[in-house]
Write an enzyme that holds these catalytic residues in place. Structure first.
Site, PDB file in Angstrom:
ATOM      1  N   LYS A 145       7.087  22.509  -3.264  1.00  0.00           N
ATOM      2  CA  LYS A 145       7.308  21.149  -2.718  1.00  0.00           C
ATOM      3  C   LYS A 145       6.115  20.755  -1.840  1.00  0.00           C
ATOM      4  N   ASP A 154       8.482   1.338  -7.564  1.00  0.00           N
ATOM      5  CA  ASP A 154       9.936   1.163  -7.594  1.00  0.00           C
ATOM      6  C   ASP A 154      10.378  -0.247  -7.973  1.00  0.00           C
ATOM      7  N   ALA A 196       0.845  -1.211   0.000  1.00  0.00           N
ATOM      8  CA  ALA A 196       0.000   0.000   0.000  1.00  0.00           C
ATOM      9  C   ALA A 196       0.872   1.250   0.000  1.00  0.00           C
ATOM     10  N   GLY A 197       1.879   1.228  -0.893  1.00  0.00           N
ATOM     11  CA  GLY A 197       2.659   2.448  -1.132  1.00  0.00           C
ATOM     12  C   GLY A 197       1.924   3.287  -2.165  1.00  0.00           C
ATOM     13  N   TYR A 198       2.651   4.188  -2.812  1.00  0.00           N
ATOM     14  CA  TYR A 198       1.999   5.071  -3.795  1.00  0.00           C
ATOM     15  C   TYR A 198       1.421   4.276  -4.958  1.00  0.00           C
ATOM     16  N   ASN A 254      -0.846  -5.442   2.940  1.00  0.00           N
ATOM     17  CA  ASN A 254       0.256  -4.545   3.309  1.00  0.00           C
ATOM     18  C   ASN A 254       0.716  -4.906   4.713  1.00  0.00           C
ATOM     19  N   VAL A 256       4.062 -10.061   3.141  1.00  0.00           N
ATOM     20  CA  VAL A 256       4.199 -10.994   2.016  1.00  0.00           C
ATOM     21  C   VAL A 256       5.533 -11.712   2.164  1.00  0.00           C
ATOM     22  N   GLU A 263      17.948  16.040   0.769  1.00  0.00           N
ATOM     23  CA  GLU A 263      16.750  16.436   1.545  1.00  0.00           C
ATOM     24  C   GLU A 263      16.967  16.156   3.039  1.00  0.00           C
ATOM     25  N   GLN A 276       5.942  10.158  -7.974  1.00  0.00           N
ATOM     26  CA  GLN A 276       5.204  10.767  -9.085  1.00  0.00           C
ATOM     27  C   GLN A 276       4.845   9.707 -10.127  1.00  0.00           C
TER      28      GLN A 276
HETATM   29  P1  FAD Z   1       6.640   2.354  -1.436  1.00  0.00           P
HETATM   30  O1  FAD Z   1       6.208   3.736  -1.267  1.00  0.00           O
HETATM   31  O2  FAD Z   1       8.010   1.952  -0.997  1.00  0.00           O
HETATM   32  O3  FAD Z   1       5.569   1.403  -0.701  1.00  0.00           O
HETATM   33  C1  FAD Z   1       5.738   0.012  -0.618  1.00  0.00           C
HETATM   34  C2  FAD Z   1       4.708  -0.533   0.338  1.00  0.00           C
HETATM   35  O4  FAD Z   1       4.836  -1.949   0.398  1.00  0.00           O
HETATM   36  C3  FAD Z   1       4.866  -0.025   1.771  1.00  0.00           C
HETATM   37  O5  FAD Z   1       3.609   0.280   2.314  1.00  0.00           O
HETATM   38  C4  FAD Z   1       5.490  -1.201   2.503  1.00  0.00           C
HETATM   39  O6  FAD Z   1       5.161  -1.240   3.867  1.00  0.00           O
HETATM   40  C5  FAD Z   1       4.858  -2.371   1.753  1.00  0.00           C
HETATM   41  N1  FAD Z   1       5.656  -3.591   1.824  1.00  0.00           N
HETATM   42  C6  FAD Z   1       6.974  -3.741   1.558  1.00  0.00           C
HETATM   43  N2  FAD Z   1       7.342  -5.012   1.715  1.00  0.00           N
HETATM   44  C7  FAD Z   1       6.244  -5.692   2.112  1.00  0.00           C
HETATM   45  C8  FAD Z   1       5.983  -7.049   2.408  1.00  0.00           C
HETATM   46  N3  FAD Z   1       6.942  -7.981   2.350  1.00  0.00           N
HETATM   47  N4  FAD Z   1       4.724  -7.390   2.773  1.00  0.00           N
HETATM   48  C9  FAD Z   1       3.730  -6.478   2.833  1.00  0.00           C
HETATM   49  N5  FAD Z   1       3.924  -5.182   2.540  1.00  0.00           N
HETATM   50  C10 FAD Z   1       5.158  -4.790   2.176  1.00  0.00           C
HETATM   51  N6  FAD Z   1       9.614  10.589  -5.156  1.00  0.00           N
HETATM   52  C11 FAD Z   1       8.997  11.670  -5.703  1.00  0.00           C
HETATM   53  O7  FAD Z   1       8.365  11.546  -6.762  1.00  0.00           O
HETATM   54  N7  FAD Z   1       9.034  12.898  -5.103  1.00  0.00           N
HETATM   55  C12 FAD Z   1       9.666  13.107  -3.925  1.00  0.00           C
HETATM   56  O8  FAD Z   1       9.678  14.223  -3.410  1.00  0.00           O
HETATM   57  C13 FAD Z   1      10.322  11.993  -3.321  1.00  0.00           C
HETATM   58  N8  FAD Z   1      10.932  12.150  -2.128  1.00  0.00           N
HETATM   59  C14 FAD Z   1      11.505  11.060  -1.517  1.00  0.00           C
HETATM   60  C15 FAD Z   1      12.092  11.251  -0.271  1.00  0.00           C
HETATM   61  C16 FAD Z   1      12.692  10.184   0.372  1.00  0.00           C
HETATM   62  C17 FAD Z   1      13.321  10.397   1.735  1.00  0.00           C
HETATM   63  C18 FAD Z   1      12.690   8.891  -0.241  1.00  0.00           C
HETATM   64  C19 FAD Z   1      13.332   7.724   0.469  1.00  0.00           C
HETATM   65  C20 FAD Z   1      12.110   8.700  -1.473  1.00  0.00           C
HETATM   66  C21 FAD Z   1      11.503   9.785  -2.124  1.00  0.00           C
HETATM   67  N9  FAD Z   1      10.888   9.648  -3.385  1.00  0.00           N
HETATM   68  C22 FAD Z   1      10.277  10.723  -3.971  1.00  0.00           C
HETATM   69  C23 FAD Z   1      10.816   8.325  -4.037  1.00  0.00           C
HETATM   70  C24 FAD Z   1       9.480   7.665  -3.654  1.00  0.00           C
HETATM   71  O9  FAD Z   1       9.298   7.676  -2.274  1.00  0.00           O
HETATM   72  C25 FAD Z   1       9.394   6.235  -4.180  1.00  0.00           C
HETATM   73  O10 FAD Z   1       9.627   6.248  -5.559  1.00  0.00           O
HETATM   74  C26 FAD Z   1       8.000   5.681  -3.895  1.00  0.00           C
HETATM   75  O11 FAD Z   1       7.801   5.550  -2.517  1.00  0.00           O
HETATM   76  C27 FAD Z   1       7.785   4.330  -4.574  1.00  0.00           C
HETATM   77  O12 FAD Z   1       6.456   3.949  -4.350  1.00  0.00           O
HETATM   78  P2  FAD Z   1       6.031   2.430  -4.310  1.00  0.00           P
HETATM   79  O13 FAD Z   1       4.550   2.391  -4.323  1.00  0.00           O
HETATM   80  O14 FAD Z   1       6.768   1.651  -5.337  1.00  0.00           O
HETATM   81  O15 FAD Z   1       6.569   1.864  -2.931  1.00  0.00           O
HETATM   82  P1  NAD Z   2      20.017   8.222  -6.109  1.00  0.00           P
HETATM   83  O1  NAD Z   2      20.409   6.979  -6.816  1.00  0.00           O
HETATM   84  O2  NAD Z   2      19.266   9.243  -6.851  1.00  0.00           O
HETATM   85  O3  NAD Z   2      21.314   8.928  -5.489  1.00  0.00           O
HETATM   86  C1  NAD Z   2      22.274   8.173  -4.794  1.00  0.00           C
HETATM   87  C2  NAD Z   2      23.592   8.940  -4.723  1.00  0.00           C
HETATM   88  O4  NAD Z   2      24.518   8.151  -3.989  1.00  0.00           O
HETATM   89  C3  NAD Z   2      24.196   9.192  -6.097  1.00  0.00           C
HETATM   90  O5  NAD Z   2      24.564  10.545  -6.182  1.00  0.00           O
HETATM   91  C4  NAD Z   2      25.389   8.251  -6.128  1.00  0.00           C
HETATM   92  O6  NAD Z   2      26.484   8.766  -6.896  1.00  0.00           O
HETATM   93  C5  NAD Z   2      25.771   8.176  -4.656  1.00  0.00           C
HETATM   94  N1  NAD Z   2      26.550   6.983  -4.323  1.00  0.00           N
HETATM   95  C6  NAD Z   2      26.430   5.731  -4.832  1.00  0.00           C
HETATM   96  N2  NAD Z   2      27.351   4.909  -4.283  1.00  0.00           N
HETATM   97  C7  NAD Z   2      28.044   5.641  -3.393  1.00  0.00           C
HETATM   98  C8  NAD Z   2      29.128   5.363  -2.527  1.00  0.00           C
HETATM   99  N3  NAD Z   2      29.676   4.137  -2.447  1.00  0.00           N
HETATM  100  N4  NAD Z   2      29.610   6.357  -1.744  1.00  0.00           N
HETATM  101  C9  NAD Z   2      29.068   7.598  -1.794  1.00  0.00           C
HETATM  102  N5  NAD Z   2      28.050   7.925  -2.623  1.00  0.00           N
HETATM  103  C10 NAD Z   2      27.543   6.957  -3.410  1.00  0.00           C
HETATM  104  O7  NAD Z   2      19.205   7.716  -4.823  1.00  0.00           O
HETATM  105  P2  NAD Z   2      18.245   8.502  -3.834  1.00  0.00           P
HETATM  106  O8  NAD Z   2      18.745   9.871  -3.553  1.00  0.00           O
HETATM  107  O9  NAD Z   2      18.006   7.581  -2.710  1.00  0.00           O
HETATM  108  O10 NAD Z   2      16.903   8.628  -4.676  1.00  0.00           O
HETATM  109  C11 NAD Z   2      16.187   7.448  -5.041  1.00  0.00           C
HETATM  110  C12 NAD Z   2      15.044   7.826  -5.958  1.00  0.00           C
HETATM  111  O11 NAD Z   2      14.078   8.575  -5.235  1.00  0.00           O
HETATM  112  C13 NAD Z   2      15.483   8.685  -7.128  1.00  0.00           C
HETATM  113  O12 NAD Z   2      14.735   8.330  -8.251  1.00  0.00           O
HETATM  114  C14 NAD Z   2      15.097  10.067  -6.710  1.00  0.00           C
HETATM  115  O13 NAD Z   2      14.780  10.893  -7.819  1.00  0.00           O
HETATM  116  C15 NAD Z   2      13.859   9.814  -5.861  1.00  0.00           C
HETATM  117  N6  NAD Z   2      13.760  10.883  -4.868  1.00  0.00           N
HETATM  118  C16 NAD Z   2      13.154  12.029  -5.264  1.00  0.00           C
HETATM  119  C17 NAD Z   2      13.070  13.069  -4.372  1.00  0.00           C
HETATM  120  C18 NAD Z   2      12.395  14.348  -4.824  1.00  0.00           C
HETATM  121  O14 NAD Z   2      11.866  14.386  -5.929  1.00  0.00           O
HETATM  122  N7  NAD Z   2      12.379  15.383  -4.010  1.00  0.00           N
HETATM  123  C19 NAD Z   2      13.592  12.955  -3.071  1.00  0.00           C
HETATM  124  C20 NAD Z   2      14.217  11.767  -2.711  1.00  0.00           C
HETATM  125  C21 NAD Z   2      14.301  10.724  -3.627  1.00  0.00           C
END
Ligand code: FAD
Ligand code: NAD
Length: 404
Positions: free
Chosen positions: A378, A301, A11-13, A37, A81, A170, A319
């Site tokens: 944002k 993802d 139940a992610g995005y 979930n 799961v 961030e 997104q």
């Molecule tokens: P998730 O959001 O990871 O959800 C997965 C779900 O599956 C969760 O509810 C989890 O509990 C559940 N789950 C996992 N394993 C199991 C299991 N074995 N059994 C049952 N349930 C399970 N993207 C953007 O577009 N804009 C942003 O600003 C942005 N900011 C981010 C900031 C941070 C700090 C991080 C870490 C990521 C960010 N991202 C952003 C990336 C974004 O969060 C991910 O791309 C997104 O969450 C993926 O969605 P999803 O539905 O694939 O999975």
């Molecule tokens: P990322 O893959 O985008 O960035 C990881 C960074 O770690 C890279 O710059 C890489 O060069 C570095 N790295 C890799 N190996 C390393 C090492 N051994 N030592 C030091 N640095 C190393 O991963 P992320 O930042 O976790 O983002 C994951 C996804 O989530 C991306 O698609 C990102 O766009 C998305 N995200 C989006 C937002 C937003 O839109 N505001 C915020 C967070 C995450």
């Protein structure tokens, strides 16, 4: 005739968007929709850096799944799961087995450690709500312990963040605002604290606009954050991290906290399905189905798609996950009606990277934004995600309205 079962995992995005759209379109007599979930809540993964730094509480970044699903139409099962058998069409979970006619895998991301020794054991990862709470408590405990220690170990006050991608930056933005507060709360002199970001690539936010990156680095440095660029982390131990500073040169950084934010992979359960994947991400067909498996959709993802316009993969983002959820639901409905599926085409609006709750950088629909305007954008993006899944009620309950 038996109604078809649509089983959605996660139940992610991606998963939740699929379910919310399915429940809008389908009547109770058309299909059984089952959502599994591991928690009874959805968390905003995109806010986890805020929970990890303590800007927001774990409660603020999550909401009950029951608030957004229609219990008349969706059977929600709280379970973990444990296995996915696509040949027998059976999913195993902590509460039993579940069969399906259509499966949607939306099990999300895990931190990628690239096999670097010691990271799994010694680094913390911004992976979910519980992990975020752990990071927050760990850092605060280091400050509290330092303040009562007779023989003070200043390395307790060193926080290393591995990776200067969006997640790392961030999180650093939040730390820039939180550290001065903790110094006051725990009687720690600010100059004793070290927050260091270690990045392997030769620049911060590789691939992002240079001008915006320079703005971000200047803003973070003005809050005391240091950068070590082009110096990959090669090992982690209980004491800290080893970084590679030259051809045969290494440096050890003693640190009380190491947060690993250097990339993501898909859920490891994917690797046990027999579906071909790379870092647990499946290169899905254009209609989001797993190649060769007409009854298995993968969203978020765990899915991998190439942006043909630039011949590079789409980044794993919320997104895209939400848009895939909608498309996946539409495609399942099409199949139920005996119609053809439609290709998924992402509608990318741009990216905004926060630098704390009062600052950000953004590249939105071709416009570069910094400072309060970007920060406002944002928060609007964050609120939009709530609105898309839970409508106005959820947005008013959980949204970010501290926009000025
Ligand atoms: P998730 O959001 O990871 O959800 C997965 C779900 O599956 C969760 O509810 C989890 O509990 C559940 N789950 C996992 N394993 C199991 C299991 N074995 N059994 C049952 N349930 C399970 N993207 C953007 O577009 N804009 C942003 O600003 C942005 N900011 C981010 C900031 C941070 C700090 C991080 C870490 C990521 C960010 N991202 C952003 C990336 C974004 O969060 C991910 O791309 C997104 O969450 C993926 O969605 P999803 O539905 O694939 O999975
Ligand atoms: P990322 O893959 O985008 O960035 C990881 C960074 O770690 C890279 O710059 C890489 O060069 C570095 N790295 C890799 N190996 C390393 C090492 N051994 N030592 C030091 N640095 C190393 O991963 P992320 O930042 O976790 O983002 C994951 C996804 O989530 C991306 O698609 C990102 O766009 C998305 N995200 C989006 C937002 C937003 O839109 N505001 C915020 C967070 C995450």
């Amino acid at each position: 005739m038996k109604r078809p079962t649509i089983l959605v995992l996660g139940a992610g995005y991606g998963g939740l968007s699929t379910v919310v759209r399915l429940q809008k379109i389908l009547g109770t007599d058309q299909a059984d929709i089952v959502l599994i979930n591991q928690n009874d809540y959805h968390y905003e993964s995109t806010w986890l850096h805020e929970a990890s730094a303590g800007t927001l509480s774990p409660e603020e970044v999550r909401y009950n799944i029951s608030d957004v699903i229609d219990a008349q139409k969706v059977d929600f099962i709280q379970a973990t799961v444990e296995g996915i058998n696509i040949n027998d069409k059976v999913v195993t979970s902590s509460v039993g087995t579940h069969t399906y006619d259509y499966l949607v895998i939306g099990l999300g991301f895990e931190g990628e450690t690239f096999g670097i020794p010691g990271l799994e054991e010694h680094a913390l990862s911004i992976a979910n709500v519980k992990a975020a709470r752990h990071i927050r408590e760990h850092m605060r405990s280091q400050f509290a312990t330092w303040s009562v220690e007779e023989e003070k170990d200043d390395s307790r006050l060193t926080i290393v963040v591995g990776g200067a991608g969006f997640t790392g930056i961030e999180f650093l933005g939040e730390l820039g605002n939180r550290v001065p507060e903790w110094c006051e709360e725990y009687d720690v002199p600010f100059e004793k604290v070290r927050v260091l970001c270690v990045e392997a690539a030769p620049m911060v936010l590789p691939g992002f606009d240079d001008e915006l990156v320079t703005y971000a680095v200047n803003q973070l440095e003005s809050k005391g954050i240091e950068f070590s660029i082009g110096t990959p982390v090669v090992e982690a131990t209980e004491e800290g991290v080893k970084i590679k500073t030259g051809e045969d040169e290494f440096e050890f950084i003693k640190a009380g906290t190491v947060v690993w934010a250097a990339g993501v992979r898909g859920n490891r359960l994917i690797e046990e399905t027999g579906i071909e994947s790379n870092r647990a991400r499946v290169r899905v067909d254009k209609d989001l189905r797993a190649p060769g498996h007409d009854d298995v959709f993968i969203v978020g993802d765990c899915a991998f798609m190439i942006n043909e316009a630039i011949d590079r993969p789409y980044p794993p983002t919320a997104q895209i996950a939400m848009q895939q959820g909608d498309q996946c639901a539409d495609n399942i409905v099409a199949l139920l009606k005996g119609e053809r599926t439609t290709d998924f085409v992402p509608d990318l609006k741009g990216s905004v990277c926060s630098l704390g709750s009062d600052d950000a950088i953004g590249d939105v629909m071709g416009r570069k934004l910094t400072g309060k305007k970007a920060s406002f954008m944002k928060k609007m993006v964050d609120n939009r995600a709530l609105y898309m899944i839970g409508g106005l009620g959820l947005t008013l309950k959980k949204g970010k309205f501290d926009v000025l």
